[in-house]
Design a protein around this motif. Structure first.
Motif, PDB file in Angstrom:
ATOM      1  N   SER A   1       0.834  -1.202   0.000  1.00 32.18           N
ATOM      2  CA  SER A   1       0.000   0.000   0.000  1.00 32.18           C
ATOM      3  C   SER A   1       0.865   1.246   0.000  1.00 32.18           C
ATOM      4  N   VAL A   2       0.519   2.178  -0.845  1.00 32.19           N
ATOM      5  CA  VAL A   2       1.177   3.482  -0.925  1.00 32.19           C
ATOM      6  C   VAL A   2       0.456   4.433   0.022  1.00 32.19           C
ATOM      7  N   PRO A   3       1.180   5.289   0.771  1.00 31.36           N
ATOM      8  CA  PRO A   3       2.627   5.553   0.726  1.00 31.36           C
ATOM      9  C   PRO A   3       3.455   4.383   1.253  1.00 31.36           C
ATOM     10  N   THR A   4       4.615   4.199   0.635  1.00 32.32           N
ATOM     11  CA  THR A   4       5.556   3.192   1.088  1.00 32.32           C
ATOM     12  C   THR A   4       6.964   3.621   0.717  1.00 32.32           C
ATOM     13  N   HIS A   5       7.948   3.165   1.472  1.00 31.82           N
ATOM     14  CA  HIS A   5       9.331   3.499   1.189  1.00 31.82           C
ATOM     15  C   HIS A   5       9.825   2.737  -0.047  1.00 31.82           C
ATOM     16  N   PHE A   6      10.686   3.354  -0.814  1.00 32.11           N
ATOM     17  CA  PHE A   6      11.290   2.677  -1.957  1.00 32.11           C
ATOM     18  C   PHE A   6      11.968   1.381  -1.521  1.00 32.11           C
ATOM     19  N   THR A   7      12.604   1.411  -0.372  1.00 30.74           N
ATOM     20  CA  THR A   7      13.337   0.228   0.100  1.00 30.74           C
ATOM     21  C   THR A   7      12.414  -0.954   0.392  1.00 30.74           C
ATOM     22  N   ALA A   8      11.136  -0.683   0.669  1.00 28.65           N
ATOM     23  CA  ALA A   8      10.207  -1.763   1.016  1.00 28.65           C
ATOM     24  C   ALA A   8       9.978  -2.714  -0.154  1.00 28.65           C
ATOM     25  N   ILE A   9      10.152  -2.216  -1.387  1.00 36.00           N
ATOM     26  CA  ILE A   9       9.900  -3.050  -2.566  1.00 36.00           C
ATOM     27  C   ILE A   9      10.792  -4.279  -2.558  1.00 36.00           C
ATOM     28  N   GLY A  10      12.051  -4.100  -2.184  1.00 37.66           N
ATOM     29  CA  GLY A  10      12.986  -5.212  -2.173  1.00 37.66           C
ATOM     30  C   GLY A  10      13.011  -6.001  -0.879  1.00 37.66           C
ATOM     31  N   GLU A  11      12.246  -5.544   0.101  1.00 34.62           N
ATOM     32  CA  GLU A  11      12.265  -6.197   1.411  1.00 34.62           C
ATOM     33  C   GLU A  11      11.076  -7.125   1.629  1.00 34.62           C
ATOM     34  N   GLN A  12      10.123  -7.127   0.692  1.00 28.83           N
ATOM     35  CA  GLN A  12       8.917  -7.944   0.877  1.00 28.83           C
ATOM     36  C   GLN A  12       8.672  -8.818  -0.350  1.00 28.83           C
ATOM     37  N   LEU A  13       9.670  -9.615  -0.690  1.00 26.83           N
ATOM     38  CA  LEU A  13       9.583 -10.513  -1.831  1.00 26.83           C
ATOM     39  C   LEU A  13       8.750 -11.741  -1.480  1.00 26.83           C
ATOM     40  N   THR A  14       8.130 -12.330  -2.491  1.00 20.87           N
ATOM     41  CA  THR A  14       7.354 -13.559  -2.326  1.00 20.87           C
ATOM     42  C   THR A  14       8.144 -14.724  -2.895  1.00 20.87           C
ATOM     43  N   SER A  15       8.374 -15.735  -2.080  1.00 21.50           N
ATOM     44  CA  SER A  15       9.097 -16.923  -2.520  1.00 21.50           C
ATOM     45  C   SER A  15       8.145 -17.861  -3.262  1.00 21.50           C
ATOM     46  N   VAL A  16       8.560 -18.342  -4.436  1.00 22.68           N
ATOM     47  CA  VAL A  16       7.714 -19.268  -5.196  1.00 22.68           C
ATOM     48  C   VAL A  16       8.353 -20.642  -5.337  1.00 22.68           C
ATOM     49  N   SER A  17       9.647 -20.733  -5.136  1.00 22.05           N
ATOM     50  CA  SER A  17      10.364 -21.992  -5.252  1.00 22.05           C
ATOM     51  C   SER A  17      11.739 -21.779  -4.648  1.00 22.05           C
ATOM     52  N   ASP A  18      12.592 -22.778  -4.737  1.00 17.82           N
ATOM     53  CA  ASP A  18      13.915 -22.700  -4.146  1.00 17.82           C
ATOM     54  C   ASP A  18      14.727 -21.556  -4.743  1.00 17.82           C
ATOM     55  N   ASN A  19      14.912 -20.499  -3.950  1.00 19.02           N
ATOM     56  CA  ASN A  19      15.724 -19.347  -4.346  1.00 19.02           C
ATOM     57  C   ASN A  19      15.158 -18.598  -5.557  1.00 19.02           C
ATOM     58  N   ILE A  20      13.837 -18.643  -5.739  1.00 20.61           N
ATOM     59  CA  ILE A  20      13.152 -17.899  -6.801  1.00 20.61           C
ATOM     60  C   ILE A  20      12.122 -16.999  -6.131  1.00 20.61           C
ATOM     61  N   TRP A  21      12.167 -15.696  -6.487  1.00 17.53           N
ATOM     62  CA  TRP A  21      11.389 -14.692  -5.773  1.00 17.53           C
ATOM     63  C   TRP A  21      10.636 -13.790  -6.743  1.00 17.53           C
ATOM     64  N   ILE A  22       9.485 -13.270  -6.283  1.00 16.31           N
ATOM     65  CA  ILE A  22       8.704 -12.297  -7.063  1.00 16.31           C
ATOM     66  C   ILE A  22       8.604 -10.995  -6.288  1.00 16.31           C
ATOM     67  N   ILE A  23       8.786  -9.895  -7.004  1.00 11.02           N
ATOM     68  CA  ILE A  23       8.700  -8.553  -6.418  1.00 11.02           C
ATOM     69  C   ILE A  23       7.232  -8.151  -6.272  1.00 11.02           C
TER      70      ILE A  23
END
Length: 291
Positions: A80-102
């Motif tokens: 949800s906006v407002p949000t810090h730019f840094t938050a984008i890379g801090e809340q990744l979703t894991s889908v498989s072994d070492n594979i992530w979605i932004i």
């Protein structure tokens, strides 16, 4: 030892992948296996076919785009906006072994309901390359983003690109037209009209009437319509995003058109290429994961 990682731009209609060793791009691939074009294959299978020769389980893969939507591999929740730019890379979703979605970004208020997915990664890169208070991201659905040095504050979407396509190919405006030609004068004429009268709905049928009556060459309708829509967008949205600093995030063709529109109303803008912004943004996240 330098970090090895893979970054993915996986949209609705295309899939692009880059293999990096720290700051060096070792290889890249592109296919039309977008999320809506998997032809019965699973996302796991498509990805393995695309990058299987590049990686082992220790190589992180960072993905952005519609792969994280409700029609993708796995839903990566919206921040949800407002949000810090840094938050984008801090809340990744894991889908498989070492594979992530932004994650994507969203706004949900009485006066504004909006989502973006994929553009947030471009936005992260554009913020690093050309800090601004307003980012304009043209395309099928143009995003206008308000930001400060640390946060994404708000954004809105204008369906300029999609509307241009629909009017030209699926409405009376474009019915029966010959192959369209580039014409800077026709674009400028449409732009001037859109800027001077941004209330667009009453003007759309006039585009058809103009070429029927011979005042607009039939092969230049696309260019005039593009100018009209971009002019109306820039004039109407500039009232809400009136900060002086503007960064356009797009390829040459669209950025030139939007720069012309901003110049016509006396506003300066800088440009960051869309792919450059995307790779800068996603690689900043990949570096953090790989290290």
């Amino acid at each position: 030892m330098t970090a090895r990682y893979i970054v993915i731009d996986w949209g609705s209609t295309n899939l692009r992948a880059w293999l990096y060793q720290d700051d060096k791009c070792l290889a890249s691939k592109q296919s039309e296996a977008g999320i809506t074009r998997l032809n019965g294959k699973s996302p796991q299978t498509v990805l393995a076919e695309m990058i299987g020769s590049w990686r082992n389980s220790a190589t992180p893969v960072i993905m952005a785009g519609m792969v994280g939507s409700n029609v993708g591999w796995k839903v990566a929740s919206y921040l949800s906006v407002p949000t810090h730019f840094t938050a984008i890379g801090e809340q990744l979703t894991s889908v498989s072994d070492n594979i992530w979605i932004i994650p994507g970004l969203c706004v949900s208020r009485e006066d504004n309901h909006n989502v973006m997915r994929g553009e947030e990664t471009q936005l992260l890169g554009a913020h690093a390359l050309s800090p601004s208070s307003v980012y304009v991201m043209p395309g099928t659905h143009c995003k206008w983003v308000q930001a400060d040095r640390e946060q994404i504050l708000d954004f809105r979407t204008v369906m300029t690109g999609e509307l241009h396509y629909l009017l030209l190919h699926h409405s009376l405006v474009g019915a029966g037209l010959p192959e369209q030609q580039r014409c800077a004068d026709a674009f400028t004429a449409g732009l001037e009209q859109g800027l001077s009268t941004p209330l667009i709905l009453p003007q759309l049928f006039e585009v058809r009437a103009s070429h029927l009556l011979g005042t607009l060459p039939r092969e230049h309708v696309s260019e005039f319509l593009s100018g009209l829509l971009i002019g109306a967008e820039v004039m109407s949205m500039s009232q809400h995003f009136d900060d002086k600093q503007i960064t356009i995030v797009a390829g040459d063709a669209l950025s030139n058109r939007y720069q012309q529109a901003f110049g016509a109303i006396g506003r300066k803008s800088s440009v960051v290429a869309g792919e450059t912004a995307f790779l800068t943004g996603i690689r900043s996240i990949a570096h953090a994961v790989a290290n």
